[in-house]
Write a protein that holds these residues in place. Structure first.
Motif, PDB file in Angstrom:
ATOM      1  N   GLU A 296      -8.684  -8.349  -4.394  1.00  0.00           N
ATOM      2  CA  GLU A 296      -7.594  -8.030  -5.319  1.00  0.00           C
ATOM      3  C   GLU A 296      -7.484  -9.043  -6.445  1.00  0.00           C
ATOM      4  OE1 GLU A 296      -5.877  -5.310  -5.467  1.00  0.00           O
ATOM      5  OE2 GLU A 296      -6.918  -4.502  -3.706  1.00  0.00           O
ATOM      6  N   GLN A 297      -7.766 -10.304  -6.146  1.00  0.00           N
ATOM      7  CA  GLN A 297      -7.682 -11.342  -7.170  1.00  0.00           C
ATOM      8  C   GLN A 297      -8.707 -11.086  -8.273  1.00  0.00           C
ATOM      9  OE1 GLN A 297      -8.081 -15.336  -5.671  1.00  0.00           O
ATOM     10  NE2 GLN A 297      -7.491 -16.287  -7.606  1.00  0.00           N
ATOM     11  N   PHE A 298      -9.919 -10.713  -7.889  1.00  0.00           N
ATOM     12  CA  PHE A 298     -10.952 -10.425  -8.882  1.00  0.00           C
ATOM     13  C   PHE A 298     -10.615  -9.155  -9.664  1.00  0.00           C
ATOM     14  CE2 PHE A 298     -14.822  -8.541 -10.491  1.00  0.00           C
ATOM     15  CZ  PHE A 298     -15.504  -9.622 -11.031  1.00  0.00           C
ATOM     16  N   LYS A 299     -10.139  -8.122  -8.967  1.00  0.00           N
ATOM     17  CA  LYS A 299      -9.817  -6.866  -9.650  1.00  0.00           C
ATOM     18  C   LYS A 299      -8.683  -7.055 -10.657  1.00  0.00           C
ATOM     19  CE  LYS A 299      -9.597  -4.266  -5.839  1.00  0.00           C
ATOM     20  NZ  LYS A 299      -9.481  -3.050  -4.981  1.00  0.00           N
ATOM     21  N   GLU A 300      -7.715  -7.899 -10.299  1.00  0.00           N
ATOM     22  CA  GLU A 300      -6.626  -8.181 -11.229  1.00  0.00           C
ATOM     23  C   GLU A 300      -7.147  -8.945 -12.451  1.00  0.00           C
ATOM     24  OE1 GLU A 300      -3.223  -8.219 -13.171  1.00  0.00           O
ATOM     25  OE2 GLU A 300      -3.621  -7.058 -11.342  1.00  0.00           O
ATOM     26  N   ALA A 301      -8.052  -9.875 -12.227  1.00  0.00           N
ATOM     27  CA  ALA A 301      -8.664 -10.609 -13.343  1.00  0.00           C
ATOM     28  C   ALA A 301      -9.440  -9.655 -14.249  1.00  0.00           C
ATOM     29  CB  ALA A 301      -9.583 -11.698 -12.803  1.00  0.00           C
ATOM     30  N   PHE A 302     -10.147  -8.708 -13.641  1.00  0.00           N
ATOM     31  CA  PHE A 302     -10.916  -7.720 -14.413  1.00  0.00           C
ATOM     32  C   PHE A 302      -9.978  -6.858 -15.258  1.00  0.00           C
ATOM     33  CE2 PHE A 302     -13.232  -3.692 -14.910  1.00  0.00           C
ATOM     34  CZ  PHE A 302     -14.435  -4.164 -15.444  1.00  0.00           C
ATOM     35  N   ARG A 303      -8.832  -6.464 -14.671  1.00  0.00           N
ATOM     36  CA  ARG A 303      -7.863  -5.668 -15.425  1.00  0.00           C
ATOM     37  C   ARG A 303      -7.260  -6.474 -16.571  1.00  0.00           C
ATOM     38  NH1 ARG A 303      -6.797  -3.286 -10.155  1.00  0.00           N
ATOM     39  NH2 ARG A 303      -5.368  -4.977  -9.609  1.00  0.00           N
ATOM     40  N   ARG A 304      -6.996  -7.763 -16.345  1.00  0.00           N
ATOM     41  CA  ARG A 304      -6.460  -8.614 -17.415  1.00  0.00           C
ATOM     42  C   ARG A 304      -7.435  -8.700 -18.581  1.00  0.00           C
ATOM     43  NH1 ARG A 304      -4.311 -11.929 -13.228  1.00  0.00           N
ATOM     44  NH2 ARG A 304      -6.212 -13.173 -13.190  1.00  0.00           N
ATOM     45  N   LEU A 305      -8.718  -8.869 -18.272  1.00  0.00           N
ATOM     46  CA  LEU A 305      -9.722  -8.930 -19.332  1.00  0.00           C
ATOM     47  C   LEU A 305      -9.791  -7.614 -20.095  1.00  0.00           C
ATOM     48  CD1 LEU A 305     -12.671 -10.846 -17.602  1.00  0.00           C
ATOM     49  CD2 LEU A 305     -11.100 -11.701 -19.341  1.00  0.00           C
ATOM     50  N   GLY A 306      -9.652  -6.492 -19.367  1.00  0.00           N
ATOM     51  CA  GLY A 306      -9.655  -5.185 -20.023  1.00  0.00           C
ATOM     52  C   GLY A 306      -8.475  -5.028 -20.965  1.00  0.00           C
ATOM     53  N   ARG A 307      -7.296  -5.478 -20.521  1.00  0.00           N
ATOM     54  CA  ARG A 307      -6.105  -5.385 -21.375  1.00  0.00           C
ATOM     55  C   ARG A 307      -6.238  -6.275 -22.613  1.00  0.00           C
ATOM     56  NH1 ARG A 307      -3.416  -5.279 -16.231  1.00  0.00           N
ATOM     57  NH2 ARG A 307      -3.051  -7.533 -16.344  1.00  0.00           N
ATOM     58  N   ASN A 308      -6.796  -7.475 -22.405  1.00  0.00           N
ATOM     59  CA  ASN A 308      -6.986  -8.394 -23.537  1.00  0.00           C
ATOM     60  C   ASN A 308      -7.987  -7.837 -24.545  1.00  0.00           C
ATOM     61  OD1 ASN A 308      -5.207 -10.200 -22.385  1.00  0.00           O
ATOM     62  ND2 ASN A 308      -6.816 -11.416 -21.383  1.00  0.00           N
ATOM     63  N   ALA A 309      -9.020  -7.176 -24.031  1.00  0.00           N
ATOM     64  CA  ALA A 309     -10.039  -6.597 -24.910  1.00  0.00           C
ATOM     65  C   ALA A 309      -9.439  -5.468 -25.748  1.00  0.00           C
ATOM     66  CB  ALA A 309     -11.214  -6.079 -24.087  1.00  0.00           C
ATOM     67  N   LYS A 310      -8.545  -4.666 -25.157  1.00  0.00           N
ATOM     68  CA  LYS A 310      -7.913  -3.570 -25.893  1.00  0.00           C
ATOM     69  C   LYS A 310      -6.999  -4.091 -26.996  1.00  0.00           C
ATOM     70  CE  LYS A 310      -8.011  -0.115 -22.191  1.00  0.00           C
ATOM     71  NZ  LYS A 310      -7.186   0.697 -21.251  1.00  0.00           N
ATOM     72  N   ARG A 311      -6.281  -5.198 -26.715  1.00  0.00           N
ATOM     73  CA  ARG A 311      -5.397  -5.776 -27.725  1.00  0.00           C
ATOM     74  C   ARG A 311      -6.173  -6.267 -28.935  1.00  0.00           C
ATOM     75  NH1 ARG A 311      -3.125  -8.844 -23.292  1.00  0.00           N
ATOM     76  NH2 ARG A 311      -1.408  -7.668 -22.321  1.00  0.00           N
ATOM     77  N   GLU A 312      -7.376  -6.807 -28.661  1.00  0.00           N
ATOM     78  CA  GLU A 312      -8.195  -7.341 -29.755  1.00  0.00           C
ATOM     79  C   GLU A 312      -8.865  -6.206 -30.539  1.00  0.00           C
ATOM     80  OE1 GLU A 312     -10.899 -10.043 -27.969  1.00  0.00           O
ATOM     81  OE2 GLU A 312      -9.348 -11.460 -27.334  1.00  0.00           O
TER      82      GLU A 312
END
Length: 312
Positions: A296-312
């Motif tokens: 879950e820790q890795f999956k949450e990190a992956f989701r955070r990176l996805g959200r950050n990529a969309k903002r950029e």
């Protein structure tokens, strides 16, 4: 006709690969290309996520990121040349290219042995000595573990390669394999290779047994500690923290032992090609899933990176 090749001469080996039929070679090319792309993408995803997310900058994930790099490099040492041979039907490799491929094949194998042992020690400290984890697995200690792993692994293949470089190759230069491995090269030599085989087993035993001893002893203590936990939820949680690594260790040692623990005279090309494929492909393909699917820790990190990529 007998061909004796001195090491001062530039010679070429012909690599048999799998089939002489061009139609089957194309099918194999497409299959292995898909596998190779999946290995690269899966392990790059794991490494990138660990590198970019500060929440994953802990020893366990740092070691996992290094394992992803090893898996990428080990397959890239073999697959590009192998795929090129399948596609173009030019199945030759220079003597120097063959020896380089052999060296790095052994190098990355040893690196994975040591790295899995270090990861086992990390899980041992986390489960058996959680209060001292920050001290025992500090950034300084992690750095020394990683430097020691890469340096020790780089030294071991030197003797293997030197022995094989100094052999003479006679009659046929056709490597009955899909890459330059120790056994098929020894089969081509017109020298008595018994001393090379003994040295190979001794050096392999030193590396394998030292890594295996550290890994096994770590898990003996881990299992003993887990069994002493009174709470069922506590036991389950503790076991979960090392289950993925234990799965990876079992697959790696299982495929490695089936491939390497046997004398050269028992070398059987078809069987060894299959075991080699499993050894080279299975761990790099499965590792990204083994370590991340239920994490879950890795999956949450992956989701955070996805959200950050969309903002950029």
């Amino acid at each position: 006709m007998l061909v004796v090749c001195s090491q001062s001469q530039m010679i070429e080996f012909t690599v048999d690969c799998f089939s002489d039929s061009y139609k089957y070679q194309i099918h194999l090319f497409l299959l292995f290309l898909i596998i190779y792309v999946n290995i690269i993408l899966g392990n790059i995803t794991v490494f990138t996520c660990i590198t970019l997310d500060s929440h994953l900058h802990t020893p366990m994930y740092i070691f996992l990121g290094c394992l992803s790099i090893v898996d990428i490099l080990s397959t890239s040492n073999i697959f590009p040349k192998f795929l090129s041979m399948l596609l173009t039907q030019r199945k030759t490799i220079t003597f120097n290219g063959c020896m380089t491929q052999l060296y790095f094949f052994i190098y990355f194998t040893c690196t994975e042995f040591f790295l899995l042992a270090v990861m086992a020690y990390d899980r041992y400290v986390a489960i058996c000595h959680p209060l001292h984890y920050v001290t025992l697995m500090s950034k300084k200690h992690c750095t020394w573990f990683l430097v020691g792993t890469w340096l020790a692994a780089a030294l071991e293949p030197i003797l293997h390669t030197v022995f094989i470089v100094n052999l003479s190759y006679c009659s046929s230069l056709e490597v009955n394999h899909f890459f330059c491995d120790i056994s098929p090269l020894l089969k081509l030599s017109c020298n008595d290779t018994i001393h090379v085989e003994i040295a190979t087993y001794v050096l392999g035993a030193i590396v394998g047994l030292s890594a295996f001893t550290l890994t096994l002893s770590s898990y003996v203590f881990i299992i003993n500690t887990i069994l002493s936990i009174k709470s069922a939820d506590g036991r389950q949680k503790a076991f979960f923290t090392c289950a993925s690594h234990l799965t990876s260790v079992i697959i790696f040692y299982g495929t490695s032992l089936s491939l390497h623990v046997k004398p050269t005279k028992t070398y059987e090309p078809t069987q060894d090609k299959i075991f080699s494929l499993l050894y080279i492909i299975l761990i790099p393909v499965l590792n990204p899933f083994i370590y991340t699917v239920k994490n879950e820790q890795f999956k949450e990190a992956f989701r955070r990176l996805g959200r950050n990529a969309k903002r950029e």
